[in-house]
Design an enzyme around this catalytic site. Structure first.
Site, PDB file in Angstrom:
ATOM      1  N   CYS A   1       0.859  -1.186   0.000  1.00 14.81           N
ATOM      2  CA  CYS A   1       0.000   0.000   0.000  1.00 14.81           C
ATOM      3  C   CYS A   1       0.895   1.236   0.000  1.00 14.81           C
ATOM      4  O   CYS A   1       1.766   1.378   0.861  1.00 14.81           O
ATOM      5  CB  CYS A   1      -0.900  -0.007   1.233  1.00 14.81           C
ATOM      6  SG  CYS A   1      -1.903   1.483   1.408  1.00 14.81           S
TER       7      CYS A   1
ATOM      8  N   CYS B   1      -7.305  -1.158   2.029  1.00 16.52           N
ATOM      9  CA  CYS B   1      -6.148  -1.655   2.765  1.00 16.52           C
ATOM     10  C   CYS B   1      -6.583  -2.083   4.173  1.00 16.52           C
ATOM     11  O   CYS B   1      -7.319  -1.369   4.845  1.00 16.52           O
ATOM     12  CB  CYS B   1      -5.089  -0.559   2.849  1.00 16.52           C
ATOM     13  SG  CYS B   1      -3.659  -1.002   3.873  1.00 16.52           S
TER      14      CYS B   1
ATOM     15  N   CYS C   1       0.410   3.408   3.442  1.00 13.50           N
ATOM     16  CA  CYS C   1       0.878   2.994   4.772  1.00 13.50           C
ATOM     17  C   CYS C   1       1.976   1.931   4.775  1.00 13.50           C
ATOM     18  O   CYS C   1       2.542   1.648   5.816  1.00 13.50           O
ATOM     19  CB  CYS C   1      -0.297   2.505   5.608  1.00 13.50           C
ATOM     20  SG  CYS C   1      -0.924   0.880   5.136  1.00 13.50           S
TER      21      CYS C   1
ATOM     22  N   CYS D   1      -4.786   0.755   6.742  1.00 12.95           N
ATOM     23  CA  CYS D   1      -5.135   2.187   6.769  1.00 12.95           C
ATOM     24  C   CYS D   1      -6.479   2.500   6.113  1.00 12.95           C
ATOM     25  O   CYS D   1      -6.882   3.652   6.080  1.00 12.95           O
ATOM     26  CB  CYS D   1      -4.033   3.009   6.107  1.00 12.95           C
ATOM     27  SG  CYS D   1      -3.924   2.848   4.315  1.00 12.95           S
TER      28      CYS D   1
ATOM     29  N   CYS E   1      -8.923  -5.941  -8.900  1.00  8.23           N
ATOM     30  CA  CYS E   1      -8.612  -4.917  -9.894  1.00  8.23           C
ATOM     31  C   CYS E   1      -8.190  -3.654  -9.139  1.00  8.23           C
ATOM     32  O   CYS E   1      -9.028  -2.968  -8.562  1.00  8.23           O
ATOM     33  CB  CYS E   1      -9.857  -4.699 -10.753  1.00  8.23           C
ATOM     34  SG  CYS E   1      -9.616  -3.650 -12.169  1.00  8.23           S
TER      35      CYS E   1
END
Length: 154
Positions: free
Chosen positions: A63, A112, A66, A115, A135
């Protein structure tokens, strides 16, 4: 990109899995404008415009907001949708799911697990073994090649 490469974002970590609950104002301060728009406002990059949609390097995807590890390249597959697609997450709690009824469609949003940044959507038209197609938006992903990989990053 490691923690040292995110000096403006003290919340970025590739090892800490503690859930983050920060205000929108803090996120706006620590993220780039492009990452902020996707992560916090659910924006979507234009199809075929992201750096990872057809990237074939071997490694891990994190991510960009984060640092949470999300996917491995061996779960990535080629699609014609224009966004990077994966058939499974790295671990069950890497991502969370939300119902998304925007634009008159019923979809499942993927965020995520650390976060709650918007990553993209998951669909039931992927390949075996899961039949899933995660996706994702390239802008919210960071890639780290395996140490033995010689494939250039985009």
């Amino acid at each position: 990109m490691t923690e040292k490469q995110h000096p403006a974002n003290p919340y970025y970590s590739r090892t800490d899995t503690t859930s983050l609950n920060l205000s929108d104002a803090i996120w706006k301060e620590v993220l780039s404008p492009a990452v902020y728009e996707v992560a916090r406002h659910g924006s979507t990059e234009q199809a075929f415009s992201g750096k990872y949609w057809d990237y074939e390097g071997r490694g891990s995807y994190f991510c960009a907001a984060c640092g949470n590890m999300l996917f491995r390249s061996d779960a990535k597959f080629a699609t014609t949708c224009g966004w990077p697609s994966f058939f499974e997450t790295l671990r069950p709690n890497s991502v969370l799911y939300r119902k998304d009824s925007s634009f008159g469609m019923e979809r499942t949003e993927v965020v995520c697990g650390r976060c709650k940044a918007h990553l993209g959507h998951v669909f039931d038209d992927g390949p075996p073994p899961t039949g899933k197609r995660f996706c994702m938006n390239s802008v919210i992903l960071e890639f780290e090649p395996d140490k033995s990989s010689s494939k250039k990053q985009p």
